[in-house]
Each structure stands twice: as structure tokens, then as C-alpha cells.
Design an enzyme around this catalytic site. Structure first.
Site, PDB file in Angstrom:
ATOM      1  N   GLU A  91       0.818  -1.222   0.000  1.00  0.00           N
ATOM      2  CA  GLU A  91       0.000   0.000   0.000  1.00  0.00           C
ATOM      3  C   GLU A  91       0.852   1.273   0.000  1.00  0.00           C
ATOM      4  OE1 GLU A  91      -0.892  -2.684   1.633  1.00  0.00           O
ATOM      5  OE2 GLU A  91      -2.925  -3.086   0.926  1.00  0.00           O
TER       6      GLU A  91
ATOM      7  N   HIS B 287     -11.554  -4.551   9.333  1.00  0.00           N
ATOM      8  CA  HIS B 287     -12.103  -4.418   7.977  1.00  0.00           C
ATOM      9  C   HIS B 287     -13.429  -3.677   7.993  1.00  0.00           C
ATOM     10  CE1 HIS B 287      -9.293  -7.776   7.416  1.00  0.00           C
ATOM     11  NE2 HIS B 287      -9.359  -7.588   6.109  1.00  0.00           N
TER      12      HIS B 287
END
Ligand SMILES: Cc1ncc(C[n+]2csc(CCOP(=O)(O)OP(=O)(O)O)c2C)c(N)n1
Ligand SMILES: [Mg+2]
Lengths: 347, 322
Positions: free
Chosen positions: B58, B127
Site C-alpha cells: 500500500e 475491515h
């Protein structure tokens, strides 16, 4: 075959190879010597002005490491882009940034490259392909890879070059970038200036990996470790590294062993370095080494003095111009955060 | 024919890629359609060089998108879950957000980071978060949070054409939401909110999935004699204070509803601004509806108990309008 005088003993294997292979002539080296001097003198001014309180922030000098900037950038075109880090004055000047505007930026003036919004650690001159310095160690690596990706995607033929220190190899993003650059065969030249220190901590305390170039092989990236204080070695190695990158064969990692002759930043008392170590470091000065070489090639002292004098005058003139420039209008601080005035107004 | 949020997003991406050759997609699995299928088929249509799968990096891919944006591309990066934007923070906060300013206007970062947030279906604490308020603290970023498929369509297109770095936050509970696709030449202006329902007694300020919840609450409130106006913020950074101000000056009461925890949230910012700018207009304190200060739990019973719903908004409104 080039003869070396007693004053110029080959310091490394690379030294010999470069002298033998190089097609450059003493005249070319003189031009590059002038660039080394220019950076050295420029940063001398930065140091003096900082000591006198004229430079905001904490500038980091590349004194002693100039040969890397000059030797690499000598091969770049205006379309090629460069990213650097906190120690980036030399790279900026070598890539072609205007000296007055660079100094004006470091002094925080309105006429500076970034209108006084960036400073020493954030020099940008888009016009000459100096796309930016970053104060976050290793933060520049993926930016440079992205620029390389854009060049590849748009088929511009440009390459991207990133200068970083040995300390940056401790960051995860260094490894992420190597992986991606190797995988996508990006036109990216990674130039590590290994000066053996990250701030006040030696490389030995940072990593057990002796050579930064060793990180490249697992990612199928070719690499070399060279004497970064030998301008001729840097020039020659960069030539072949850049040839590889420009050909479209993917990235290349060039590790330049170098020494920082000044402190980590202006004002660093360097208590972590012994007097002996500093004395040794001085012997590696890239300017002295190139001068010795040129003298051995029949260039005269007078010629070199004349070059030095001219550079000195030019740098002084440009620095004076920068110092004479106005500070930004305080009322302008909010300008340029967003393209759209609507956005700026709503924040 | 009604299409899902995901299908309409894909349409926006497809059209922008066709319209502008500088638009590129990258992210984990995007050539395969991405974790939620948003980019399905785009690699086949626009070519593998324009829709690139990336390693799970990322930090580097956000940096690469930024660097590419400096050099003529308009990258659209997918960060699979906003929870993983933590790994991209250096680039978003220190590099992308500041490039225009720090370069004195020489360079810009026309990049969209699409990401997905919110709680649903037991995705649990790593999440499910709503982390948008971190980003509204950063000058130079733009934060967009659409509330419906057609809103997402227009806002994504406007974001791609904006010229500054946009964090585009999609709510996972909205992905299955269906709407008729309506062709319209006009795209929304980034930075402008919209009045989703008119009312006169209380203003409910919401964004993302919470707009639907607020509309549900407004319907219930109408049955109880309370007329609620619902504002869909659309963009959280910048905040459209003009639209908020016009509404609160009419209703004299305000609720900010979001799924994120209340502490340090978007609601706190809006409440402070209303207090600063509209104190004299208020007939009651500004109320916030949001998650309690707890990570999102896994078990469905716990998740449901934690998340604010229409009833939470209805109760807040009834407390204000007494
Ligand atoms: C991410 C990050 N951590 C810490 C710092 C503080 N810092 C500035 S320079 C530096 C050392 C960098 O060492 P190196 O990469 O070897 O470059 P050098 O200073 O030797 O040129 C550190 C730790 C920083 N700027 N960024
Ligand atoms: Mg170092």
C-alpha cells in the site's frame, strides 16, 4: 592507457576501469569540476547564512558527496526527472535548478523555486525535471517509481532517478519499491549515497547487510557499488547504469560509497565521530581528487584557479541576488493549496 | 433498468477511461475486478497496461500513483479497505496532499484513491472502520463519501477530473444498493452538498450510507409530526458550510449522523462550526449520532447493537424537537 602520477594512485578497481574506458577528456572533467565547486560553494553560503540566522529550518549539506550528484546528472536530459531527499541541494543544482531561485527558496523568499513554501527539504523545479525533494526518509522512492511508470506508460523515453541515503534502506517502502520496479521493469535509476551514517547512527548499527547493492539481486535488479567520491568512477558507472535503464531493461541500483564532510545538519557538533575519522574523510574529498587527476593530465594550477575564481564570483553574485529578494507576502499563505478556489474556500 | 452501486461505479470508471487516455487503474487484484468486482472487465476493455494489479504494498503503490500523477497520468488507485490506508498514510498525508502547496503551485497530484469502509456482515475490527475524519484534518486532500449509486457515478467522475488528490470512500453496505441509471450531462461540483429531503423542524446532516438511514428516520419522524431536512454532504473535505448554514438557519436544530465513532469525528467538526457560525440560530444544542468509542465487534449481535440506525436518529430528533 592513461598514466597516473604519484599523486594519483588508483584507489579502486573501478578507478582503473573508468579511466581506461572513459571517453571523456580533461576538458569535460573541468566542466564537471566546476559543477562540484559550484555546489560546494553554494552550500558554504548556506552554512554561513544558516549560522548567521538567515536560513529558516535546519538545512542538510551534501558537502563531500557532490560527485554523486554531478556524475549522475551529467547524463540526464531535461525530460528525465529527479527525486531527492533531505540532502538534496547538490542534486537540484546538478539537475539544472537556477542557483538564485534555489538559494532564494532555502532562504524562504517569494522568488524561491517554490515561492518560499517548500524550503531546503522540498526543492522543486518542474521546468528542469527536478520533481522534488522530500523530508520523509524513503518517501521519495515510490514517487520516483511512479514517475518512471508514467514515463513507461506514456512512452516518453524519459527515465526517473532517485537519490537516497543508506538509512532509507531500513524503510519498508524501499523494499516495496524495489520489488515493484523490478517487476514492472521501470525506467528507474536508484542511486544510494552510502555515507555510513543515518543522522548520528552508523550503518553498522542500522543493518547487518554490508552493501546496499546486495538488496537489488533478489528483485532481479542489476547493481554496483562504486567509489562515490571519485567523479570519474561515478560518471562512468552512471553512464552504463543509465544506458541500461534507458534501453528499457528495467531499474538499476547504483550504490555510491561516500563521506559526509559536514554534520548531519548545519550545527551538528558530530560528537559521534572521532577527529581521526573526520581527518580520514577529508582525504576523500571528491574535489581534491579530481583536481589531482587533472593536474596529472597536464592541466595547470592557473587554469584550475581561474575556473574556481569564476565560479566563486558567479555563486556570490547569485547568492547576493537571492538574499536581496523579498519575503513572501504574509497575506499569501493560503494560496495554492487546491486548484479550485471553491475547495480552498470550503476548508 | 436498475443497476447496483458496483455496476454504476464501473460504468463511471469505464467512461472516464474511454474519455481520457491518462486515466489508469492500479491496486490489488484490480485487473481481476478487485475484491468487490468494481473493476471487472476493465482490463480486457482498456488493456492490461492501463489496469494494473499490484503487490500488497500500500505504501509504495500510493507513492507510485502520486509520482505518476506528477508526470501526466491520472491514476485511480484502489485501497481495498480503508483500514489499510494506514499503510499509505505517509504518502497521502506528507506527499500527495502537499505537493501543490510545497512546490509553489508548480506540480499537482490529479489522483483518486478509491477505498471502501464501514461495518457489515461481521468483517470485524480491521475491515470495518470509518476512518474519514483522519483525512479531513489534512490540507490539500479532498474527501468524498457518496450516498447512492448515482451519487457515486457523478462524484467519481468529478473527482477524476478535479486535479487534486481525492480520497473516495465507498461504503460496503451500499455496494448492493440498486438505482436506475439516469443519463445527465451535468456532474456534481466537488465541495457542494445536496439537500436530500426538505424539512423545517430539524436538519439531519449525513453522508455515505448514513444518508439512507437519515432518510428512513425522516420518514418515521414525518409520521410523528416532525419535519426533518436531510443534507447529504457528499464531500467531507471541504465541508459545504453554506448549505448547512442555510438549512440550520431555517430549522434551528441540527443532528450530525455518521457511522464513525463520535470522538474527533466529522460530527465534532460540524458541531463546532455550527456553534461558531450559527450560535444565534440554534434553538437546541447540536446532537451527534455515531458509533460508541469501541472497535467494531465481530458477532452479528454485537455489530448490530453498536451501529447507529434510523431509530438512533429518530430519538435524537425527538429530543431536540420537544
Ligand atoms: C521517515 C523518517 N524518519 C526519520 C527522519 C529523521 N531523519 C532525517 S535524516 C535521517 C537520517 C537519514 O539517513 P540517510 O538516509 O543515510 O541519509 P543521510 O542523512 O546520511 O544523507 C533521519 C533519521 C525522517 N526525516 N524521516
Ligand atoms: Mg547516510
Amino acid at each position: 592507457m592513461i598514466k597516473t602520477s604519484g599523486a594519483l594512485t588508483p584507489r579502486s578497481h573501478f578507478y582503473w576501469i573508468t579511466l581506461v574506458q572513459s571517453s571523456a577528456k580533461p576538458a569535460d572533467w573541468k566542466t564537471l569540476l566546476a559543477q562540484l565547486w559550484r555546489i560546494r560553494l553554494f552550500e558554504g553560503h548556506v552554512q554561513r547564512l544558516a549560522a548567521g540566522g538567515e536560513v529558516p529550518g535546519f538545512p542538510h549539506l551534501s558537502t563531500g558527496q557532490e560527485a554523486v550528484a554531478v556524475g549522475v546528472c551529467a547524463h540526464l536530459t531535461q525530460n528525465d526527472v529527479v527525486f531527492t531527499g533531505h540532502r538534496g541541494h547538490g542534486h537540484s543544482l546538478a539537475k539544472g535548478c537556477n542557483l538564485t531561485a534555489t538559494m532564494a527558496e532555502i532562504l524562504g523568499r517569494d522568488t524561491g523555486l517554490c515561492r518560499g513554501r517548500g524550503g531546503s527539504m522540498h526543492l522543486v523545479d518542474a521546468g528542469c525535471g527536478m520533481l522534488g525533494a522530500t523530508g520523509v526518509v524513503a518517501g521519495n522512492l515510490p514517487l520516483a517509481a511512479g514517475a518512471a511508470w508514467a514515463a513507461q506508460a506514456r512512452q516518453t523515453g524519459a527515465i526517473s532517478v532517485v537519490f537516497f541515503g543508506d538509512g532509507a534502506t531500513g524503510a519498508g517502502v524501499f523494499h516495496e519499491t524495489l520489488n515493484l520496479a523490478g517487476l514492472w521493469k521501470l525506467p528507474l535509476l536508484l542511486v544510494c549515497e552510502n555515507n555510513g551514517y543515518a543522522e548520528f547512527t552508523s550503518r553498522a548499527e542500522h543493518s547487518d547487510v554490508a552493501k546496499v547493492s546486495a538488496f537489488a539481486a533478489p528483485y532481479s535488479i542489476p547493481s554496483a557499488t562504486i567509489d562515490g567520491n571519485d567523479l570519474i568512477a561515478v560518471h562512468q558507472s552512471a553512464a552504463s547504469a543509465i544506458e541500461h535503464v534507458r534501453r528499457g531493461d528495467g531499474p538499476y541500483l547504483l550504490e555510491c560509497m561516500t563521506v559526509r564532510l559536514a554534520g548531519h545538519y548545519v550545527g551538528d557538533q558530530q560528537q559521534y565521530r572521532s577527529k581521526e575519522e573526520l581527518a580520514e574523510a577529508l582525504k576523500k574529498c571528491p574535489i581534491e581528487r579530481l583536481k589531482s587527476y587533472l593536474l596529472s593530465q597536464g592541466v595547470t594550477d592557473d587554469e584550475l584557479m581561474a575556473i574556481a575564481d569564476q565560479i566563486k564570483q558567479e555563486v556570490q553574485r547569485d547568492v547576493d541576488a537571492a538574499r536581496a529578494a523579498a519575503a513572501p507576502d504574509p497575506a499569501s499563505f493560503a494560496e495554492g493549496v487546491y486548484a479550485s478556489p471553491l475547495l480552498a474556500a470550503g476548508c | 433498468m436498475a443497476q447496483t452501486f458496483i455496476e454504476i461505479l464501473r460504468r463511471a470508471l469505464d467512461e472516464e477511461m474511454a474519455r481520457d487516455a491518462a486515466v489508469y487503474l492500479l491496486g490489488e487484484d484490480v485487473a481481476e475486478g478487485g475484491a468487490f468486482g468494481v473493476t471487472k472487465g476493465l482490463a480486457a476493455k482498456h488493456g492490461a497496461t492501463r489496469v494494473k494489479n499490484t503487490p500488497i504494498s500500500e505504501a509504495a503503490i500510493t507513492g507510485m500513483a502520486t509520482g505518476a500523477a506528477l508526470c501526466g497520468l491520472k491514476p485511480i488507485l484502489e485501497i481495498m479497505f480503508i483500514d489499510f490506508a494506514t499503510l499509505a498514510l505517509d504518502c497521502l498525508v506528507n506527499q500527495a496532499a502537499k505537493y501543490r502547496y510545497m512546490s509553489g503551485g508548480q506540480l499537482a497530484v490529479p489522483m483518486v484513491v478509491r477505498t471502501q469502509s464501514g461495518a457489515a456482515g461481521g468483517a470485524a475490527a480491521q475491515h470495518s472502520q470509518s476512518l474519514e475524519s483522519w483525512f479531513i484534518h489534512v490540507p490539500g486532500l479532498v474527501v468524498v463519501a457518496p450516498s447512492s449509486p448515482m451519487e457515486a457515478y457523478g462524484l467519481l467522475k468529478s473527482a477524476i477530473r478535479l486535479g487534486d488528490p481525492v480520497l473516495f470512500i465507498e461504503h460496503k453496505r451500499l455496494y448492493a444498493m440498486k438505482e436506475d441509471f439516469v443519463d445527465s450531462a451535468e456532474l456534481p461540483t466537488i465541495g457542494k452538498a445536496r439537500v436530500a429531503r426538505e424539512g423545517s423542524d430539524v436538519t439531519i446532516i449525513a453522508y455515505s450510507a448514513m444518508v439512507r438511514t437519515a432518510l428512513e428516520a425522516a420518514e418515521t419522524l414525518a409520521g410523528r409530526g416532525i419535519s426533518a431536512e436531510v443534507i447529504d454532504l457528499r464531500t467531507l473535505l471541504p465541508l459545504d458550510m453554506a448549505t448547512i448554514s442555510a438549512s440550520v438557519s431555517k430549522t434551528h436544530r441540527a443532528i450530525v449522523a455518521h457511522e464513525a465513532v463520535m470522538s474527533g469525528g466529522v460530527g465534532a467538526e460540524i458541531a463546532a462550526r455550527i456553534a461558531d457560525e450559527l450560535f444565534d440560530e440554534l434553538d437546541a444544542p447540536v446532537k451527534r449520532v455515531g458509533c460508541p468509542f469501541v472497535p467494531i465487534p465481530f458477532a452479528p449481535e454485537l455489530e448490530k447493537a453498536l451501529l447507529p440506525n434510523a431509530l438512533s436518529i429518530v430519538q435524537a430528533a425527538q429530543e431536540l424537537v420537544r
